[in-house]
Design a protein around this motif. Structure first.
Motif, mmCIF file in Angstrom:
data_model
loop_
_atom_site.group_PDB
_atom_site.id
_atom_site.type_symbol
_atom_site.label_atom_id
_atom_site.label_comp_id
_atom_site.label_asym_id
_atom_site.label_seq_id
_atom_site.Cartn_x
_atom_site.Cartn_y
_atom_site.Cartn_z
ATOM 1 N N VAL A 118 0.839 -1.203 0.000
ATOM 2 C CA VAL A 118 0.000 0.000 0.000
ATOM 3 C C VAL A 118 0.874 1.253 0.000
ATOM 4 N N ASN A 119 1.902 1.256 0.880
ATOM 5 C CA ASN A 119 2.787 2.420 0.977
ATOM 6 C C ASN A 119 3.561 2.645 -0.319
ATOM 7 N N LEU A 120 4.020 1.548 -0.917
ATOM 8 C CA LEU A 120 4.769 1.675 -2.171
ATOM 9 C C LEU A 120 3.866 2.151 -3.303
ATOM 10 N N THR A 121 2.616 1.734 -3.266
ATOM 11 C CA THR A 121 1.663 2.206 -4.272
ATOM 12 C C THR A 121 1.515 3.724 -4.194
ATOM 13 N N LYS A 122 1.475 4.237 -2.968
ATOM 14 C CA LYS A 122 1.407 5.694 -2.779
ATOM 15 C C LYS A 122 2.674 6.366 -3.305
ATOM 16 N N THR A 123 3.827 5.738 -3.023
ATOM 17 C CA THR A 123 5.104 6.283 -3.484
ATOM 18 C C THR A 123 5.152 6.335 -5.002
ATOM 19 N N VAL A 124 4.677 5.264 -5.641
ATOM 20 C CA VAL A 124 4.658 5.203 -7.110
ATOM 21 C C VAL A 124 3.862 6.372 -7.681
ATOM 22 N N LYS A 125 2.719 6.655 -7.060
ATOM 23 C CA LYS A 125 1.864 7.741 -7.557
ATOM 24 C C LYS A 125 2.466 9.112 -7.247
ATOM 25 N N GLU A 126 3.010 9.271 -6.041
ATOM 26 C CA GLU A 126 3.589 10.562 -5.654
ATOM 27 C C GLU A 126 4.821 10.908 -6.493
ATOM 28 N N LYS A 127 5.645 9.910 -6.780
ATOM 29 C CA LYS A 127 6.884 10.129 -7.540
ATOM 30 C C LYS A 127 6.667 10.011 -9.047
ATOM 31 N N GLU A 128 5.422 9.721 -9.432
ATOM 32 C CA GLU A 128 5.068 9.550 -10.844
ATOM 33 C C GLU A 128 5.949 8.489 -11.523
ATOM 34 N N VAL A 129 6.111 7.377 -10.810
ATOM 35 C CA VAL A 129 6.886 6.250 -11.333
ATOM 36 C C VAL A 129 6.070 5.543 -12.411
ATOM 37 N N LYS A 130 6.675 5.275 -13.548
ATOM 38 C CA LYS A 130 5.959 4.656 -14.669
ATOM 39 C C LYS A 130 6.169 3.147 -14.774
ATOM 40 N N TYR A 131 7.276 2.666 -14.161
ATOM 41 C CA TYR A 131 7.619 1.244 -14.290
ATOM 42 C C TYR A 131 8.073 0.679 -12.944
ATOM 43 N N ILE A 132 7.673 -0.564 -12.669
ATOM 44 C CA ILE A 132 8.176 -1.323 -11.534
ATOM 45 C C ILE A 132 9.194 -2.313 -12.084
ATOM 46 N N PHE A 133 10.395 -2.322 -11.516
ATOM 47 C CA PHE A 133 11.435 -3.212 -12.016
ATOM 48 C C PHE A 133 11.377 -4.578 -11.337
ATOM 49 N N PHE A 134 11.527 -5.631 -12.129
ATOM 50 C CA PHE A 134 11.624 -6.988 -11.586
ATOM 51 C C PHE A 134 12.900 -7.646 -12.090
ATOM 52 N N GLU A 135 13.220 -8.813 -11.517
ATOM 53 C CA GLU A 135 14.448 -9.534 -11.855
ATOM 54 C C GLU A 135 14.112 -10.893 -12.436
ATOM 55 N N GLU A 136 15.026 -11.419 -13.250
ATOM 56 C CA GLU A 136 14.739 -12.667 -13.951
ATOM 57 C C GLU A 136 15.033 -13.919 -13.133
ATOM 58 N N LEU A 137 15.876 -13.817 -12.111
ATOM 59 C CA LEU A 137 16.221 -15.003 -11.323
ATOM 60 C C LEU A 137 15.304 -15.195 -10.109
ATOM 61 N N ILE A 138 14.403 -14.249 -9.874
ATOM 62 C CA ILE A 138 13.439 -14.410 -8.781
ATOM 63 C C ILE A 138 12.035 -14.160 -9.323
ATOM 64 N N SER A 139 11.040 -14.549 -8.560
ATOM 65 C CA SER A 139 9.652 -14.423 -9.000
ATOM 66 C C SER A 139 9.277 -12.963 -9.232
ATOM 67 N N ASP A 140 8.521 -12.722 -10.299
ATOM 68 C CA ASP A 140 8.073 -11.361 -10.606
ATOM 69 C C ASP A 140 6.662 -11.090 -10.079
ATOM 70 N N LYS A 141 6.156 -12.010 -9.253
ATOM 71 C CA LYS A 141 4.770 -11.924 -8.789
ATOM 72 C C LYS A 141 4.499 -10.634 -8.020
ATOM 73 N N LEU A 142 5.368 -10.287 -7.063
ATOM 74 C CA LEU A 142 5.136 -9.104 -6.247
ATOM 75 C C LEU A 142 5.262 -7.823 -7.067
ATOM 76 N N ALA A 143 6.245 -7.802 -7.974
ATOM 77 C CA ALA A 143 6.421 -6.620 -8.834
ATOM 78 C C ALA A 143 5.180 -6.403 -9.691
#
Length: 352
Positions: free
Chosen positions: A280-305
């Protein structure tokens, strides 16, 4: 009755043979994933994971035989060595590990080596100004941790002293709860350059006969790392945005060296699980900072991202901590430099 006994014995024998065959197949399958074996007549170097392996191969050239412990496609944080790894390392001349808390198994591993081994353990992150993750319990509870820096310095002494010091820090549970060293040094080209020089120096120390070759190949690698550093500095300095949201807290050195701020879903370990409130907090951060992309990694699950991206109504991109190659990347000829160049491309796309 006798017939039943014979059938019972036959069934038991068949099951035993089948079990043995399965065990042999399993063991041979494990063996096929080994990073290599000791070669007589060469300088044998054991490395703990991919970036150290690549740099050692480039600097060592044909003068060294490099065996990487971590199999392709495996994430290094929770990996532990096998008995054959101890055998190989005992016969090698160099054992190169990152340190800074990445390989918690190293102190015990070194104690398990053959008592007559001549191998020299080297912590290749030595000399890098390390980052302490403060205010984060290592489980991703919260957004990006506050960061403060300290020098990665060691008192003069044996490698066993350094390993013992690292072991004591790891064993100190209370201090571990309040002090977390970020081990992801190699993700910044500036730090990678220090690591490469440490590798070169260690090769020269155990094999001075081939000093000139090691020095020449190091200079070629240094030139590529300096160019990569310049590219990151030049491109990222132009970006209007400076905040990135990442899967786990692996980009502290990259952010410090190039003026960015990371907000991590998980902590220093990709196994850490965030709470619902963290999302929830990160969702607010994404909106406040106008983040357009969430970065994920290939060697771990991308489910949370992807969950966070869906919650925030944004897209996902890869940001690779270069902890290892996937099988596809290995077969496709990728390496540290191609992956870091792709990282730069994706960062510039996300920070527009």
């Amino acid at each position: 009755m006798n017939k039943r006994k014979r059938e019972s014995k036959l069934n038991s024998w068949t099951w035993s043979v089948t079990s043995i065959l399965l065990a042999v197949l399993i063991l041979s399958g494990c063996g096929s994933k080994s990073g290599g074996s000791i070669v007589e007549g060469k300088v044998n170097v054991i490395t703990t994971f991919y970036p150290i392996y690549e740099f050692t191969k480039e600097i060592g050239g044909d003068d060294v035989n490099v065996v990487n412990l971590l199999p392709t496609g495996v994430e290094p944080h929770d990996w532990t060595p096998r008995s054959q790894d101890i055998v190989n390392t005992s016969k090698a001349q160099l054992f190169l590990y990152n340190g800074a808390g990445l390989e918690g198994w190293v102190p015990g591993f070194l104690k398990g080596l053959d008592k007559d081994t001549q191998v020299k353990p080297v912590e290749v992150s030595h000399g890098i100004k390390l980052i302490d993750a403060v205010g984060d319990d290592g489980h991703g509870h919260g957004a990006a941790a506050n960061e403060e820096e300290h020098d990665h310095s060691h008192e003069e002494g044996t490698e066993e002293d350094h390993a013992g010091h690292e072991h004591e820090e790891a064993a100190a549970g209370t201090s571990a709860d309040t002090h977390h060293t970020d081990p992801h040094t190699w993700v910044s080209p500036k730090s990678a350059l220090i690591m490469a020089e440490n590798i070169k120096n260690s090769l020269v120390e155990v094999d001075s006969e081939h000093r000139d070759g090691y020095e020449q190949r190091f200079e070629a690698l240094k030139e590529k790392l300096v160019k990569l550093d310049n590219d990151f500095t030049s491109e990222l300095s132009k970006m209007p945005k400076k905040d990135i949201v990442v899967s786990h807290q692996a980009f502290g050195y990259l952010c410090r060296d190039y003026g960015l701020t990371q907000h991590a879903i998980m902590g220093l370990s990709p196994d850490a699980e965030p709470r619902a409130q963290d999302i929830v907090n990160l969702t607010k951060t994404v909106k406040e900072k106008e983040v357009k992309y969430i970065f994920f990694e290939e060697l771990i699950s991308d489910k949370l991202a992807k969950t966070l991206a869906n919650e925030a109504g944004v897209e996902t991109l890869v940001l690779n901590p270069v902890e290892g190659l996937t099988k596809e990347q290995a077969s496709g000829g990728d390496n540290y430099f191609t992956l870091m160049e792709k990282n730069l491309q994706n960062l510039t796309k996300a920070l527009q």
